[in-house]
Enzyme design. Structure first.
Site, PDB file in Angstrom:
ATOM      1  N   SER A  66       0.791  -1.238   0.000  1.00  0.00           N
ATOM      2  CA  SER A  66       0.000   0.000   0.000  1.00  0.00           C
ATOM      3  C   SER A  66       0.821   1.284   0.000  1.00  0.00           C
ATOM      4  O   SER A  66       0.242   2.376  -0.064  1.00  0.00           O
ATOM      5  CB  SER A  66      -0.952   0.015   1.201  1.00  0.00           C
ATOM      6  N   LYS A  69       0.017   3.807  -2.674  1.00  0.00           N
ATOM      7  CA  LYS A  69      -0.978   4.887  -2.585  1.00  0.00           C
ATOM      8  C   LYS A  69      -0.342   6.272  -2.531  1.00  0.00           C
ATOM      9  O   LYS A  69      -1.033   7.271  -2.748  1.00  0.00           O
ATOM     10  CB  LYS A  69      -1.903   4.648  -1.397  1.00  0.00           C
ATOM     11  N   SER A 130      -5.948   3.727   4.423  1.00  0.00           N
ATOM     12  CA  SER A 130      -5.452   2.912   3.313  1.00  0.00           C
ATOM     13  C   SER A 130      -6.580   2.147   2.620  1.00  0.00           C
ATOM     14  O   SER A 130      -6.399   1.009   2.173  1.00  0.00           O
ATOM     15  CB  SER A 130      -4.383   1.916   3.799  1.00  0.00           C
ATOM     16  N   LYS A 255       3.289   6.483   4.924  1.00  0.00           N
ATOM     17  CA  LYS A 255       2.445   5.404   4.407  1.00  0.00           C
ATOM     18  C   LYS A 255       3.014   4.025   4.722  1.00  0.00           C
ATOM     19  O   LYS A 255       4.196   3.755   4.524  1.00  0.00           O
ATOM     20  CB  LYS A 255       2.281   5.534   2.881  1.00  0.00           C
TER      21      LYS A 255
END
Length: 453
Positions: A66, A69, A130, A255
């Protein structure tokens, strides 16, 4: 006796030399082993300039999950900046987004099949929680389809100079989680990959070009669809935010990412005392080499940040209006004055190891378009006119590495003219030419006469 004493003294001196050489070698080994990150790949950089402070397998393409992202965030914020997308713009849920958003085993805020959501709430769900369905929804808002969006992601990666990057979807999920509906042209078992250097470069661009992203990324908890039956409490997966489980002072982004393929990953950033650092760990493990999940990625990140804040300081290496010794002026031709004073327009500040300020030297680079091969500049010259630039480099010849050319330019400052130098009028220039001619003739005669004797 004298010979014996001499040999004895020589032996003692050699012993001391060997001892101190060994001691220095041990210290050097300790310095090199000062930071050992347990991860398949890692990197530590200065968040202001992108100066690389530590790296491990920095150019190896690895899973990112993720952390993908961050590119989706970058493209969204870019679209908003250029007026292509508005924060209050509404989105109607597609069948794919509905399907992806339902499984709670994936990071998600379940979206209604007939629901309408604005861009800002979808962005917050993506950046804080997320949420995968919300991410695909934003991809459709920006590009019409996730397939088109993935093309945009890879095109932007090339423009940003990300050389070891490949995106196959907008979320970081394994394509098998799409159950056959993954973006066209990608394989069913593919995942996104990036090198640690590429991840750090993306993060560097994101937080420097769109610093407001940190306001969202640093939100520890937010309620999605407050006041409705769809209300969901979104707790930030970045557990290093100060108020959460592995709270770290100054942490405000960025992140996390986890899949079986990528392992436990994290791009972190924290600021203290005017210094900001960016860290990346991919497939982080504990000290024994085991992957113990959240603790490993946050623990290895803490290790890097502690090292950076403890061992690096931000120093002014060159002051504003600094003049290089031996180069305080530049010769001027066709001017009322025969030289012009120069100095730096501003100061140079850079994060360096503690107590190493004296290990850097200034390097002057004059503009070849303005200064001729003899090192002269032609009048007229305006006060404040750029005539070159000044940068710094280690005296020991060590290479200083930066993520981007833009970052490297942050440790360069303009060299400018201190005052105006007007062009001399035609009469003065003519008289100078005559004087130079007879001076050259006189010099030639003098040389000839000397040659006779």
């Amino acid at each position: 006796m004298k010979k014996y004493s001499y040999q004895k003294c020589t032996a003692i001196v050699l012993a001391f030399i060997m001892f101190f050489s060994l001691f220095a070698g041990v210290n050097q080994a300790k310095a090199e082993a000062g930071l050992n990150v347990n991860a398949d790949g890692a990197i530590l950089v200065d968040g202001e300039t992108g100066k690389v402070l530590y790296e491990k397998n920095a150019d190896s393409p690895l899973g990112i999950a993720s952390m993908t992202k961050m590119m989706s965030e970058y493209l969204l914020l870019d679209a908003v900046k250029h007026g292509k997308v508005k924060w209050n713009q509404e989105y109607s849920v597609s069948e794919l987004v509905y399907k992806i958003s339902q499984p709670t085993s994936l990071s998600n805020v379940p979206l209604r099949r007939d629901g309408k959501y604005n861009v800002r709430e979808l962005y917050e769900a993506m950046a804080i929680y997320s949420a995968n369905g919300a991410t695909i929804a934003l991809a459709e808002v920006i590009a019409g389809s996730e397939t088109n969006f993935v093309k945009m992601m890879n095109e932007k990666a090339k423009k940003l100079g990300l050389k070891n990057t490949k995106f196959v979807n907008s979320t970081g999920l394994n394509n098998k989680d799409y159950h056959g509906e993954q973006p066209q042209g990608t394989g069913a078992d593919e995942e996104n990959v990036m090198s640690p250097r590429d991840v750090a470069t993306l993060a560097f661009h994101l937080i420097n070009e769109y610093p407001d992203v940190l306001k969202t990324a640093s939100t520890p908890m937010k309620v999605f669809r407050e006041g409705t039956t769809d209300r969901i409490v979104m707790k930030n997966w970045n557990w290093m935010l100060p108020s959460l489980v592995y709270g770290y002072k100054g942490m405000d982004g960025l992140k996390t990412g986890t899949t079986d393929f990528a392992g436990y990953c994290f791009t972190g950033t924290a600021t203290r005392d005017g210094k900001r650092f960016i860290t990346v760990v991919q497939n982080a493990k504990d000290s024994s080499g085991k992957n113990d999940g959240y603790k490993a990625r946050f623990g290895e990140t803490k290790k890097m940040l502690d090292y950076a804040f403890s061992n690096y300081t931000k120093e002014e290496l060159v002051a504003k209006h600094y003049q290089v010794k031996g180069h305080k002026t530049i010769p001027v031709i066709k001017g009322k004055e025969d030289k012009v004073k120069i100095y730096t327009k501003s100061a140079i500040n850079m994060v360096i190891p503690n107590n190493e300020k004296d290990n850097y030297k200034p390097v002057l680079v004059l503009d070849k378009k303005k200064v001729n091969k003899n090192g002269e500049v032609t009048a007229p010259i305006k006060k404040g006119e750029k005539l070159g630039y000044l940068t710094i480099e280690p005296k020991n010849g060590d290479k200083v590495s930066f993520l981007t050319e833009e970052g490297q330019k942050k440790v360069q400052v303009d060299i400018i003219a201190v005052q105006d130098v007007e062009k001399a009028n035609w009469f003065v220039l003519m008289m100078r030419s005559i004087g130079n001619f007879f001076g050259d003739v006189g010099h030639g005669i003098s040389s000839t006469v000397k040659g006779w004797f």
